[in-house]
Scaffold this motif. Structure first.
Motif, PDB file in Angstrom:
ATOM      1  N   HIS A 214       0.812  -1.211   0.000  1.00 33.68           N
ATOM      2  CA  HIS A 214       0.000   0.000   0.000  1.00 33.68           C
ATOM      3  C   HIS A 214       0.849   1.266   0.000  1.00 33.68           C
ATOM      4  N   LEU A 215       2.104   1.156  -0.367  1.00 30.32           N
ATOM      5  CA  LEU A 215       2.982   2.324  -0.371  1.00 30.32           C
ATOM      6  C   LEU A 215       2.966   3.007  -1.728  1.00 30.32           C
ATOM      7  N   GLU A 216       3.434   4.255  -1.734  1.00 31.47           N
ATOM      8  CA  GLU A 216       3.606   4.969  -2.982  1.00 31.47           C
ATOM      9  C   GLU A 216       4.655   4.257  -3.828  1.00 31.47           C
ATOM     10  N   PRO A 217       4.401   4.003  -5.110  1.00 34.35           N
ATOM     11  CA  PRO A 217       5.416   3.369  -5.950  1.00 34.35           C
ATOM     12  C   PRO A 217       6.715   4.177  -5.928  1.00 34.35           C
ATOM     13  N   GLY A 218       7.816   3.460  -5.808  1.00 35.66           N
ATOM     14  CA  GLY A 218       9.109   4.122  -5.743  1.00 35.66           C
ATOM     15  C   GLY A 218       9.632   4.306  -4.335  1.00 35.66           C
ATOM     16  N   THR A 219       8.885   3.852  -3.311  1.00 37.72           N
ATOM     17  CA  THR A 219       9.372   3.934  -1.936  1.00 37.72           C
ATOM     18  C   THR A 219      10.520   2.954  -1.765  1.00 37.72           C
TER      19      THR A 219
END
Length: 457
Positions: A214-219
């Motif tokens: 559920h994280l922002e892509p690219g984390t």
């Protein structure tokens, strides 16, 4: 001239007077003697009483010394490794001063245990390094065989052997970390989901792990935090898989928090008793050193390795909350200073990584930054969009991104336009994705062969 009778009377008087004087002296002497005899008898009585008290005190002190040597000192020495053991108190007032002996023994035993533990850690560090080097050489041989032969059955066998070798490497690496060694791998900045997938791929039963990204892509993670996070996730997942039924899943959730990112691992296992949970939390907190003798027989090094890494890399692991599925919930907090941002287009995550459920920032204005194949699936008959002038957005937001017009093969575009098939559970494609995850972790571990010899320790 004096007459004889008068002389006799005078002599008689003088003799009488002398007799009285001598009698008085004799009487006084007898009285003094009687008094001295009384004093002697009194002193003898006091001496006898004192001798009795001294004998009783000596017997009591001897009993205290025996009690100290046979009961209290062994109990105190045992309590250094088993805190639940009760140390008996003194028998009486004669043993009041023996507590200092117990304090000195406690300090001496603690110092000796630390010295022996340091020697054992040093020996284990050397042994684990040799084992790791041998396993890395075996890993290189397996990789060479995988690249040399194209037979599917042989490739499947080689992948299975590589997976077994990876598990042995993980155990040796954990033992080395517990003994104070370096983690052994210097990796570049990596997507957080790749680190989680790499930890998952090192385990038996990795297919039971379900990752919810559920994280922002690219984390991503900074370079020095990638391998510690992978090790911690692998150990937490290993505990979850071992203590839950083989027909249940282990759910991993990646969520953004105020102070960083959390990796939450929930299992449906048997859970832990309050005292077990307290001991496990103390070990993973890393606030105090854990001796090898405290890890049990055989030693369970997973939680101790987690505590070592959390202390060294400023990470945090919490085991205090129960899982909603009835098992154990483990929460790894990765603070903001260990995070970075990676362009998911220039450096995409591995093929086996779970896709993110969140849209990246600016998704509405930049449709080419998230799932570029989506437009092809929605419009299977659409043709590549013509080139537009610099700075001018496309006339239709549903058209394909401009970078797709550089695709060299029409056949490849046709394949991409086809809708994704609905695959059943544990299909060949899913197995291939899992093998891709395994291969990603293997590639990362492969780099340790070159860096192991440069261990700063």
């Amino acid at each position: 001239m004096i007459e004889i009778p008068e002389l006799a009377v005078g002599g008689l008087a003088a003799g009488t007077l002398s007799a009285f004087v001598l009698g008085g002296g004799l009487l006084r002497a007898r009285r003094e003697r009687a008094r001295h005899q009384d004093e002697i008898r009194s002193l003898r009585s006091e001496l006898d009483a004192t001798r009795g008290d001294l004998d009783r005190a000596t017997a009591a002190f001897a009993a205290e010394i025996e009690h100290l040597a046979l009961k209290r000192l062994p109990a105190e020495a045992t309590r250094s490794t088993h805190p639940h053991v009760r140390v008996p108190g003194p028998l009486g007032p004669a043993g009041a001063g023996t507590d200092a002996v117990l304090d000195a023994l406690r300090q001496a035993v603690a110092a000796e245990r630390k010295r022996v533990d340091a020697a054992a850690r040093a020996g284990m560090r050397g042994t684990t390094r040799e084992i790791q080097a041998a396993l890395y050489r075996l890993q290189d041989v397996l990789r060479g065989l995988q690249q040399r032969y194209d037979d599917p059955e042989l490739a499947q066998t080689l992948y299975a052997l590589d997976h077994e070798n990876e598990q042995s490497l993980r155990r040796a690496q954990v033992a080395a970390v517990v003994c104070g060694a370096w983690v052994g791998l210097a990796r570049e900045e990596s997507h957080l989901v790749d680190a989680v997938t790499g930890g998952q791929a090192r385990l038996v039963g990795y297919h039971r792990v379900q990752v919810l990204h559920h994280l922002e892509p690219g984390t991503g993670l900074v370079s020095h935090a990638v391998e510690p996070v992978a090790i911690i996730v692998a150990e937490l997942l290993d505990n979850a898989l071992r203590h839950s039924s083989p027909d249940t899943s282990v759910v991993v959730g990646l969520e953004r928090a105020h102070h960083g990112v959390t990796v939450t691992i929930d299992d449906a296992g048997v859970g832990m008793a309050p005292d077990e949970r307290e001991t496990a939390q103390r070990m993973v907190a890393g606030s105090e050193p854990i001796l090898l003798s405290e890890l049990g027989d055989p030693p369970r090094m997973g939680l101790a390795a987690i505590g070592q890494l959390t202390r060294q890399f400023d990470l945090s692991v919490d085991l205090s909350g129960p899982s909603p599925y009835g098992g154990v919930r483990a929460v790894l907090l990765i603070k903001n200073h260990l995070l970075c941002s990676i362009d998911p287009v220039l450096v995409p995550p591995s093929a086996g990584a779970a896709p993110s459920t969140r849209q990246p920032a600016g998704h509405e204005a930049r449709p080419d930054r998230e799932r570029p194949d989506e437009g092809l699936r929605q419009h299977p008959a659409a043709a590549p969009a013509p080139a537009a002038a610099p700075g001018v957005p496309p006339a239709d937001g549903d058209l394909l991104p401009q970078r797709r017009r550089h695709s060299p093969l029409q056949g490849a575009q046709a394949v991409r336009r086809a809708p994704a098939p609905r695959i059943p559970a544990r299909s060949p494609e899913e197995s291939a994705a899992a093998l891709g995850a395994l291969q990603s972790a293997t590639n990362a571990a492969r780099q340790a062969a070159a860096t192991e010899g440069n261990d700063p320790r």
